[in-house]
Design a protein around this motif. Sequence first.
Motif, PDB file in Angstrom:
ATOM      1  N   GLY A  36       0.806  -1.218   0.000  1.00  0.00           N
ATOM      2  CA  GLY A  36       0.000   0.000   0.000  1.00  0.00           C
ATOM      3  C   GLY A  36       0.836   1.264   0.000  1.00  0.00           C
ATOM      4  O   GLY A  36       0.379   2.299  -0.475  1.00  0.00           O
ATOM      5  N   MET A  37       2.046   1.236   0.558  1.00  0.00           N
ATOM      6  CA  MET A  37       2.925   2.393   0.461  1.00  0.00           C
ATOM      7  C   MET A  37       3.550   2.337  -0.931  1.00  0.00           C
ATOM      8  O   MET A  37       4.126   1.326  -1.310  1.00  0.00           O
ATOM      9  N   GLN A  38       3.419   3.410  -1.672  1.00  0.00           N
ATOM     10  CA  GLN A  38       3.883   3.406  -3.048  1.00  0.00           C
ATOM     11  C   GLN A  38       5.273   4.017  -3.158  1.00  0.00           C
ATOM     12  O   GLN A  38       5.521   5.122  -2.688  1.00  0.00           O
ATOM     13  N   MET A  39       6.148   3.256  -3.795  1.00  0.00           N
ATOM     14  CA  MET A  39       7.511   3.704  -4.060  1.00  0.00           C
ATOM     15  C   MET A  39       7.524   4.270  -5.474  1.00  0.00           C
ATOM     16  O   MET A  39       7.163   3.570  -6.435  1.00  0.00           O
ATOM     17  N   LEU A  40       7.953   5.529  -5.605  1.00  0.00           N
ATOM     18  CA  LEU A  40       7.920   6.222  -6.881  1.00  0.00           C
ATOM     19  C   LEU A  40       9.323   6.645  -7.307  1.00  0.00           C
ATOM     20  O   LEU A  40      10.059   7.243  -6.520  1.00  0.00           O
ATOM     21  N   ALA A  41       9.662   6.342  -8.551  1.00  0.00           N
ATOM     22  CA  ALA A  41      10.960   6.706  -9.106  1.00  0.00           C
ATOM     23  C   ALA A  41      10.794   7.882 -10.059  1.00  0.00           C
ATOM     24  O   ALA A  41       9.974   7.845 -10.972  1.00  0.00           O
ATOM     25  N   ASP A  42      11.578   8.908  -9.828  1.00  0.00           N
ATOM     26  CA  ASP A  42      11.612  10.107 -10.672  1.00  0.00           C
ATOM     27  C   ASP A  42      12.999  10.168 -11.299  1.00  0.00           C
ATOM     28  O   ASP A  42      13.781  11.076 -11.031  1.00  0.00           O
ATOM     29  N   GLY A  43      13.309   9.157 -12.102  1.00  0.00           N
ATOM     30  CA  GLY A  43      14.665   8.945 -12.599  1.00  0.00           C
ATOM     31  C   GLY A  43      15.338  10.133 -13.257  1.00  0.00           C
ATOM     32  O   GLY A  43      16.544  10.319 -13.117  1.00  0.00           O
ATOM     33  N   ASN A  44      14.590  10.956 -13.965  1.00  0.00           N
ATOM     34  CA  ASN A  44      15.169  12.117 -14.639  1.00  0.00           C
ATOM     35  C   ASN A  44      14.923  13.417 -13.878  1.00  0.00           C
ATOM     36  O   ASN A  44      15.207  14.495 -14.387  1.00  0.00           O
ATOM     37  N   ALA A  45      14.376  13.319 -12.691  1.00  0.00           N
ATOM     38  CA  ALA A  45      14.081  14.474 -11.829  1.00  0.00           C
ATOM     39  C   ALA A  45      13.035  15.409 -12.444  1.00  0.00           C
ATOM     40  O   ALA A  45      12.942  16.573 -12.056  1.00  0.00           O
ATOM     41  N   ASP A  46      12.215  14.902 -13.358  1.00  0.00           N
ATOM     42  CA  ASP A  46      11.196  15.746 -13.989  1.00  0.00           C
ATOM     43  C   ASP A  46      10.187  16.280 -12.973  1.00  0.00           C
ATOM     44  O   ASP A  46       9.807  17.453 -13.023  1.00  0.00           O
ATOM     45  N   PHE A  47       9.751  15.431 -12.061  1.00  0.00           N
ATOM     46  CA  PHE A  47       8.745  15.840 -11.086  1.00  0.00           C
ATOM     47  C   PHE A  47       9.317  16.823 -10.070  1.00  0.00           C
ATOM     48  O   PHE A  47       8.708  17.862  -9.797  1.00  0.00           O
ATOM     49  N   VAL A  48      10.486  16.518  -9.516  1.00  0.00           N
ATOM     50  CA  VAL A  48      11.046  17.444  -8.513  1.00  0.00           C
ATOM     51  C   VAL A  48      11.394  18.783  -9.148  1.00  0.00           C
ATOM     52  O   VAL A  48      11.259  19.823  -8.497  1.00  0.00           O
TER      53      VAL A  48
END
Length: 158
Positions: free
Chosen positions: A93-105
């Motif tokens: 239920g805890m979701q691990m999210l990858a922002d590999g190219n840092a687009d979201f941050v």
Amino acid sequence: MSIEIGQSIPEVTLKRIRDGVETVDTKALFDARKAVLFAVPGAFTPTCSEKHLPSFVNHFDDFRKRGIEVYCLSVNDPFVMQAWGKQQHVPDGMQMLADGNADFVKALGLEMDASGYGMGVRAKRFALYAEDGVVRQLFIEAPGEYKVSSAEHVLESI
């Protein structure tokens, strides 16, 4: 300039780790729900592994009792996030999210340059609480600190 309270979460695609890796849009993650997103500078790094992620693992049920989804984000590839989640015993239920190219941050304005540590662009350490895709609380750490983005502090503040 970083995102502010009252603003909508920017729409970006991320990689979500479940049984495998899937692409997910932030709109799908945040719309029509309450959610806490906490971001760490790097999976398997000392403070992230010893304090930050464990605080949310330990208090996961407290968030869920309030009807709040919990998302962990890092500028890492999805396979690193998957391995880190397993190593840290992240609950279902805890979701691990990858922002590999840092687009979201970058869209949030919460990126930092960790080139001095050989890590390139990374997420600042932060947490945010959103309702229906709108930021209601924002907890951004000062460089090198771990205080306001802990699960304990976020729970007390929302």
